[in-house]
Design a protein around this motif. Sequence first.
Motif, mmCIF file in Angstrom:
data_model
loop_
_atom_site.group_PDB
_atom_site.id
_atom_site.type_symbol
_atom_site.label_atom_id
_atom_site.label_comp_id
_atom_site.label_asym_id
_atom_site.label_seq_id
_atom_site.Cartn_x
_atom_site.Cartn_y
_atom_site.Cartn_z
ATOM 1 N N GLU A 283 0.830 -1.206 0.000
ATOM 2 C CA GLU A 283 0.000 0.000 0.000
ATOM 3 C C GLU A 283 0.864 1.255 0.000
ATOM 4 O OE1 GLU A 283 -3.918 -1.661 2.417
ATOM 5 O OE2 GLU A 283 -2.188 -0.921 3.542
ATOM 6 N N ARG A 284 1.918 1.236 0.789
ATOM 7 C CA ARG A 284 2.813 2.391 0.845
ATOM 8 C C ARG A 284 3.478 2.637 -0.505
ATOM 9 N NH1 ARG A 284 5.514 5.832 4.550
ATOM 10 N NH2 ARG A 284 6.517 7.292 3.152
ATOM 11 N N LYS A 285 3.874 1.569 -1.180
ATOM 12 C CA LYS A 285 4.488 1.715 -2.497
ATOM 13 C C LYS A 285 3.520 2.348 -3.483
ATOM 14 C CE LYS A 285 6.872 -0.707 -6.227
ATOM 15 N NZ LYS A 285 6.421 0.274 -7.177
ATOM 16 N N ILE A 286 2.267 1.945 -3.452
ATOM 17 C CA ILE A 286 1.247 2.518 -4.342
ATOM 18 C C ILE A 286 1.141 4.025 -4.109
ATOM 19 C CG2 ILE A 286 -1.234 2.611 -4.798
ATOM 20 C CD1 ILE A 286 -1.262 -0.444 -4.211
ATOM 21 N N ALA B 282 2.346 9.697 -5.600
ATOM 22 C CA ALA B 282 2.881 11.008 -5.228
ATOM 23 C C ALA B 282 4.038 11.394 -6.142
ATOM 24 C CB ALA B 282 3.343 10.985 -3.772
ATOM 25 N N ARG B 283 4.904 10.449 -6.422
ATOM 26 C CA ARG B 283 6.070 10.712 -7.264
ATOM 27 C C ARG B 283 5.650 11.132 -8.673
ATOM 28 N NH1 ARG B 283 8.389 5.923 -6.878
ATOM 29 N NH2 ARG B 283 9.046 6.361 -4.759
ATOM 30 N N ALA B 284 4.514 10.627 -9.147
ATOM 31 C CA ALA B 284 4.033 10.950 -10.486
ATOM 32 C C ALA B 284 3.601 12.410 -10.614
ATOM 33 C CB ALA B 284 2.868 10.031 -10.855
ATOM 34 N N LYS B 285 3.392 13.113 -9.504
ATOM 35 C CA LYS B 285 2.882 14.496 -9.558
ATOM 36 C C LYS B 285 3.901 15.574 -9.862
ATOM 37 C CE LYS B 285 -1.434 13.981 -9.326
ATOM 38 N NZ LYS B 285 -2.183 14.341 -10.482
ATOM 39 N N PRO B 286 5.069 15.705 -9.460
ATOM 40 C CA PRO B 286 5.819 15.061 -8.385
ATOM 41 C C PRO B 286 5.657 15.820 -7.059
ATOM 42 C CG PRO B 286 7.303 16.411 -9.676
ATOM 43 C CD PRO B 286 5.926 16.563 -10.284
ATOM 44 N N LEU B 287 5.272 15.075 -6.046
ATOM 45 C CA LEU B 287 5.125 15.607 -4.694
ATOM 46 C C LEU B 287 5.693 14.595 -3.717
ATOM 47 C CD1 LEU B 287 1.385 16.729 -4.869
ATOM 48 C CD2 LEU B 287 3.353 18.255 -4.807
ATOM 49 N N ASP B 288 6.029 15.069 -2.512
ATOM 50 C CA ASP B 288 6.372 14.085 -1.496
ATOM 51 C C ASP B 288 5.070 13.425 -1.048
ATOM 52 O OD1 ASP B 288 5.379 15.340 1.094
ATOM 53 O OD2 ASP B 288 6.732 16.910 0.378
ATOM 54 N N THR C 111 -3.307 16.488 0.146
ATOM 55 C CA THR C 111 -4.081 17.054 -0.948
ATOM 56 C C THR C 111 -5.247 16.146 -1.333
ATOM 57 O OG1 THR C 111 -2.103 18.161 -1.781
ATOM 58 C CG2 THR C 111 -3.926 17.904 -3.320
ATOM 59 N N VAL C 112 -4.972 14.857 -1.485
ATOM 60 C CA VAL C 112 -6.012 13.898 -1.883
ATOM 61 C C VAL C 112 -7.073 13.757 -0.792
ATOM 62 C CG1 VAL C 112 -6.447 11.463 -2.402
ATOM 63 C CG2 VAL C 112 -4.530 12.642 -3.468
ATOM 64 N N LEU C 113 -6.652 13.628 0.444
ATOM 65 C CA LEU C 113 -7.612 13.478 1.542
ATOM 66 C C LEU C 113 -8.490 14.713 1.708
ATOM 67 C CD1 LEU C 113 -5.717 11.653 4.419
ATOM 68 C CD2 LEU C 113 -7.774 10.907 3.225
ATOM 69 N N LEU C 114 -7.893 15.886 1.674
ATOM 70 C CA LEU C 114 -8.677 17.109 1.826
ATOM 71 C C LEU C 114 -9.658 17.293 0.672
ATOM 72 C CD1 LEU C 114 -5.989 19.546 3.237
ATOM 73 C CD2 LEU C 114 -7.984 18.628 4.440
ATOM 74 N N SER C 115 -9.232 16.984 -0.522
ATOM 75 C CA SER C 115 -10.119 17.076 -1.682
ATOM 76 C C SER C 115 -11.301 16.114 -1.546
ATOM 77 C CB SER C 115 -9.335 16.772 -2.959
ATOM 78 O OG SER C 115 -10.178 16.793 -4.074
#
Length: 83
Positions: free
Chosen positions: A46-49, A54-60, A67-71
């Motif tokens: 799950e952590r790898k996913i 995040a890396r694809a955005k790129p964000l930490d 960002t995803v949770l708040l949205s």
Amino acid sequence: TKIKNIIFRLALGVLWANIVGWAGTQNKIDSDRRDNVLRIRLTDAERKILNDAARAKPLDTSTWARTVLLSAAREVDNGAVSD
């Protein structure tokens, strides 16, 4: 619905977020400080996913997770997701 399932999975532990606002908070106003921490247990897979997303955005990962949770939470709060 699909989005409801995604939000449910995020909220129940698929998402790891360790949001700590220690660094650089001295110059921020109180409303901008991120002093609260949210911890969610994950498997390595799950952590790898999450790291990969995040890396694809790129964000930490913690910034991406916040960002995803708040949205998702705002969508629920605004009635965008129904039972």
